[in-house]
Write an enzyme that holds these catalytic residues in place. Sequence first.
Site, PDB file in Angstrom:
ATOM      1  N   LYS A  13      13.015  25.478  43.416  1.00 27.21           N
ATOM      2  CA  LYS A  13      13.772  25.867  44.610  1.00 27.21           C
ATOM      3  C   LYS A  13      13.260  27.192  45.182  1.00 27.21           C
ATOM      4  CE  LYS A  13      17.675  25.945  42.325  1.00 27.21           C
ATOM      5  NZ  LYS A  13      17.192  25.604  40.972  1.00 27.21           N
ATOM      6  N   ARG A  88      26.761  25.321  43.899  1.00 28.62           N
ATOM      7  CA  ARG A  88      26.478  24.806  42.572  1.00 28.62           C
ATOM      8  C   ARG A  88      27.673  24.056  41.993  1.00 28.62           C
ATOM      9  NH1 ARG A  88      22.171  28.481  40.966  1.00 28.62           N
ATOM     10  NH2 ARG A  88      21.456  28.180  38.847  1.00 28.62           N
ATOM     11  N   ARG A 127       7.652  30.859  33.365  1.00 23.61           N
ATOM     12  CA  ARG A 127       7.943  31.523  34.643  1.00 23.61           C
ATOM     13  C   ARG A 127       7.923  33.047  34.527  1.00 23.61           C
ATOM     14  NH1 ARG A 127      13.192  29.947  38.057  1.00 23.61           N
ATOM     15  NH2 ARG A 127      14.352  30.342  36.161  1.00 23.61           N
ATOM     16  N   ARG A 161      12.591  36.685  33.118  1.00 24.57           N
ATOM     17  CA  ARG A 161      14.055  36.704  33.058  1.00 24.57           C
ATOM     18  C   ARG A 161      14.548  36.511  31.626  1.00 24.57           C
ATOM     19  NH1 ARG A 161      15.870  32.638  37.716  1.00 24.57           N
ATOM     20  NH2 ARG A 161      17.535  32.275  36.219  1.00 24.57           N
ATOM     21  N   ARG A 172      22.272  26.071  30.588  1.00 26.24           N
ATOM     22  CA  ARG A 172      22.120  26.001  32.051  1.00 26.24           C
ATOM     23  C   ARG A 172      21.955  24.559  32.510  1.00 26.24           C
ATOM     24  NH1 ARG A 172      17.283  29.978  32.501  1.00 26.24           N
ATOM     25  NH2 ARG A 172      17.265  29.434  34.717  1.00 26.24           N
TER      26      ARG A 172
HETATM   27  P1  ADP Z   1      14.012  27.415  40.555  1.00 27.96           P
HETATM   28  O1  ADP Z   1      14.134  28.428  41.661  1.00 27.96           O
HETATM   29  O2  ADP Z   1      14.402  26.034  40.984  1.00 27.96           O
HETATM   30  O3  ADP Z   1      14.722  27.837  39.297  1.00 27.96           O
HETATM   31  P2  ADP Z   1      11.173  28.246  40.506  1.00 27.96           P
HETATM   32  O4  ADP Z   1      10.773  28.072  41.920  1.00 27.96           O
HETATM   33  O5  ADP Z   1      11.396  29.615  40.003  1.00 27.96           O
HETATM   34  O6  ADP Z   1      12.455  27.315  40.175  1.00 27.96           O
HETATM   35  O7  ADP Z   1      10.061  27.515  39.613  1.00 27.96           O
HETATM   36  C1  ADP Z   1      10.105  27.589  38.177  1.00 27.96           C
HETATM   37  C2  ADP Z   1       8.680  27.815  37.640  1.00 27.96           C
HETATM   38  O8  ADP Z   1       7.902  26.621  37.848  1.00 27.96           O
HETATM   39  C3  ADP Z   1       7.929  28.928  38.328  1.00 27.96           C
HETATM   40  O9  ADP Z   1       7.146  29.602  37.349  1.00 27.96           O
HETATM   41  C4  ADP Z   1       7.034  28.223  39.351  1.00 27.96           C
HETATM   42  O10 ADP Z   1       5.810  28.928  39.561  1.00 27.96           O
HETATM   43  C5  ADP Z   1       6.781  26.873  38.684  1.00 27.96           C
HETATM   44  N1  ADP Z   1       6.744  25.751  39.629  1.00 27.96           N
HETATM   45  C6  ADP Z   1       7.476  25.599  40.771  1.00 27.96           C
HETATM   46  N2  ADP Z   1       7.191  24.420  41.375  1.00 27.96           N
HETATM   47  C7  ADP Z   1       6.261  23.801  40.601  1.00 27.96           C
HETATM   48  C8  ADP Z   1       5.555  22.543  40.692  1.00 27.96           C
HETATM   49  N3  ADP Z   1       5.768  21.691  41.699  1.00 27.96           N
HETATM   50  N4  ADP Z   1       4.682  22.246  39.697  1.00 27.96           N
HETATM   51  C9  ADP Z   1       4.472  23.115  38.669  1.00 27.96           C
HETATM   52  N5  ADP Z   1       5.095  24.296  38.529  1.00 27.96           N
HETATM   53  C10 ADP Z   1       5.985  24.651  39.475  1.00 27.96           C
HETATM   54  P1  ADP Z   2      17.928  28.892  38.187  1.00 30.09           P
HETATM   55  O1  ADP Z   2      17.809  28.175  39.499  1.00 30.09           O
HETATM   56  O2  ADP Z   2      16.623  29.210  37.576  1.00 30.09           O
HETATM   57  O3  ADP Z   2      18.879  28.226  37.242  1.00 30.09           O
HETATM   58  P2  ADP Z   2      19.383  31.149  39.419  1.00 30.09           P
HETATM   59  O4  ADP Z   2      18.570  32.348  39.618  1.00 30.09           O
HETATM   60  O5  ADP Z   2      19.728  30.304  40.599  1.00 30.09           O
HETATM   61  O6  ADP Z   2      18.639  30.289  38.316  1.00 30.09           O
HETATM   62  O7  ADP Z   2      20.741  31.536  38.695  1.00 30.09           O
HETATM   63  C1  ADP Z   2      20.761  32.346  37.539  1.00 30.09           C
HETATM   64  C2  ADP Z   2      22.188  32.438  37.009  1.00 30.09           C
HETATM   65  O8  ADP Z   2      23.025  33.060  38.014  1.00 30.09           O
HETATM   66  C3  ADP Z   2      22.879  31.100  36.737  1.00 30.09           C
HETATM   67  O9  ADP Z   2      22.586  30.609  35.434  1.00 30.09           O
HETATM   68  C4  ADP Z   2      24.356  31.481  36.900  1.00 30.09           C
HETATM   69  O10 ADP Z   2      24.840  32.188  35.768  1.00 30.09           O
HETATM   70  C5  ADP Z   2      24.307  32.464  38.059  1.00 30.09           C
HETATM   71  N1  ADP Z   2      24.465  31.783  39.371  1.00 30.09           N
HETATM   72  C6  ADP Z   2      23.539  31.741  40.385  1.00 30.09           C
HETATM   73  N2  ADP Z   2      24.009  31.066  41.429  1.00 30.09           N
HETATM   74  C7  ADP Z   2      25.267  30.663  41.096  1.00 30.09           C
HETATM   75  C8  ADP Z   2      26.275  29.910  41.761  1.00 30.09           C
HETATM   76  N3  ADP Z   2      26.081  29.414  43.007  1.00 30.09           N
HETATM   77  N4  ADP Z   2      27.438  29.674  41.105  1.00 30.09           N
HETATM   78  C9  ADP Z   2      27.652  30.165  39.865  1.00 30.09           C
HETATM   79  N5  ADP Z   2      26.752  30.881  39.180  1.00 30.09           N
HETATM   80  C10 ADP Z   2      25.563  31.137  39.784  1.00 30.09           C
END
Ligand code: ADP
Ligand code: ADP
Length: 215
Positions: A13, A88, A127, A161, A172
Site C-alpha cells: 500500500k 481498517r 522492509r 520498524r 497483525r
Molecule cells: P504496506 O504499506 O502495505 O504495509 P509496503 O508498501 O511497505 O506495504 O511494502 C512492504 C515491503 O514490500 C516493502 O519493503 C516494499 O519495498 C516491498 N514491496 C512492495 N510491493 C512489492 C511487490 N509488488 N513485490 C515485492 N516487494 C514489494
Molecule cells: P501495515 O500496513 O504495515 O500493517 P501501518 O503502518 O498501516 O502498517 O500500521 C501500523 C500499526 O498502526 C497497526 O498495526 C496498528 O496498530 C496501527 N494502525 C494504523 N492504522 C490504523 C487504523 N486505521 N486503525 C487502527 N489501528 C491502526
Amino acid sequence: MRLILLGPPGAGKGTQAKFLVDAYNIPQLSTGDMLREAVAAGTEVGKQAKAIMEAGKLVSDDIINAIISERISQPDCARGFILDGFPRTLEQADALYHMLDDKGMKIEKVIALEVDDDALVERISGRYTCADCGEGYHDKFKQPAKEGVCDRCGSTEFKRRKDDNPETLKTRLFAYYKDTAPLIGYYHAYRMLNTVDGMADIGDVTKAIRTILDA
Ligand code: ADP
Ligand code: ADP
Ligand code: ZN
C-alpha cells in the site's frame, strides 16, 4: 480523486501510494505514519497508541477517526487524497462515509491489493525505510540504486520498524483477517471495489492501479 488502498500488512500500500502521490499530485494519508509520528513526538495519542502498535493490535476507532477527520479537513486534501491503512474496521468505514458526506464528498475508488500470506512475511521481514525522507525499500525486492544511499534524498540513514517481526506480524495478520478483510465485502456491496494482483512486480502493480484509476 479520493481513493482507498486496502490490503494486509506488507501488501504494498505504502509503496504504491508514493507513486500515486507523484502521478496525481494528491497527498498520501497513512494512519500508520501519523501514529508513528505521534509516538515519536510523545503526544497524548502517541502515548495511548505505542503499546498497542508494538503488540500488532488495532488502535481504537475513536482515536483513528479523530485523526483522519482532522487531516482531511486540511487544504491540501481539497483536491483529493490516498488513504493508506485507513479504514481498517467497518466502524471506521462508516465514520469515513459520514465525514465525507458532511462535506458533500465521497470516495471514488477502493483498490484492494491481494497478496499471499507467505509473501507478506517475506516483505515485512525485509522492509526498511529511509530515516530522512521515508522512502521505502526491501532487502531483496527494492534496493537503492547505490548501496546504502537513498535514491530519493541521498541520505545514508535507514530504519526498520519495531513491529516488523514474524511474531507481531502474526497478530497483525489476525487483526487484518478479523477486522479489516470484511471491508472487501462492504465496498463490493457498494460497487466501489477493484482488486489488483499484489503478487506482481512493483511496476506492474502500479500499472494495474493506474489502469483502474484512469478508466
Ligand atoms: P504496506 O504499506 O502495505 O504495509 P509496503 O508498501 O511497505 O506495504 O511494502 C512492504 C515491503 O514490500 C516493502 O519493503 C516494499 O519495498 C516491498 N514491496 C512492495 N510491493 C512489492 C511487490 N509488488 N513485490 C515485492 N516487494 C514489494
Ligand atoms: P501495515 O500496513 O504495515 O500493517 P501501518 O503502518 O498501516 O502498517 O500500521 C501500523 C500499526 O498502526 C497497526 O498495526 C496498528 O496498530 C496501527 N494502525 C494504523 N492504522 C490504523 C487504523 N486505521 N486503525 C487502527 N489501528 C491502526
Ligand atoms: Zn531518503
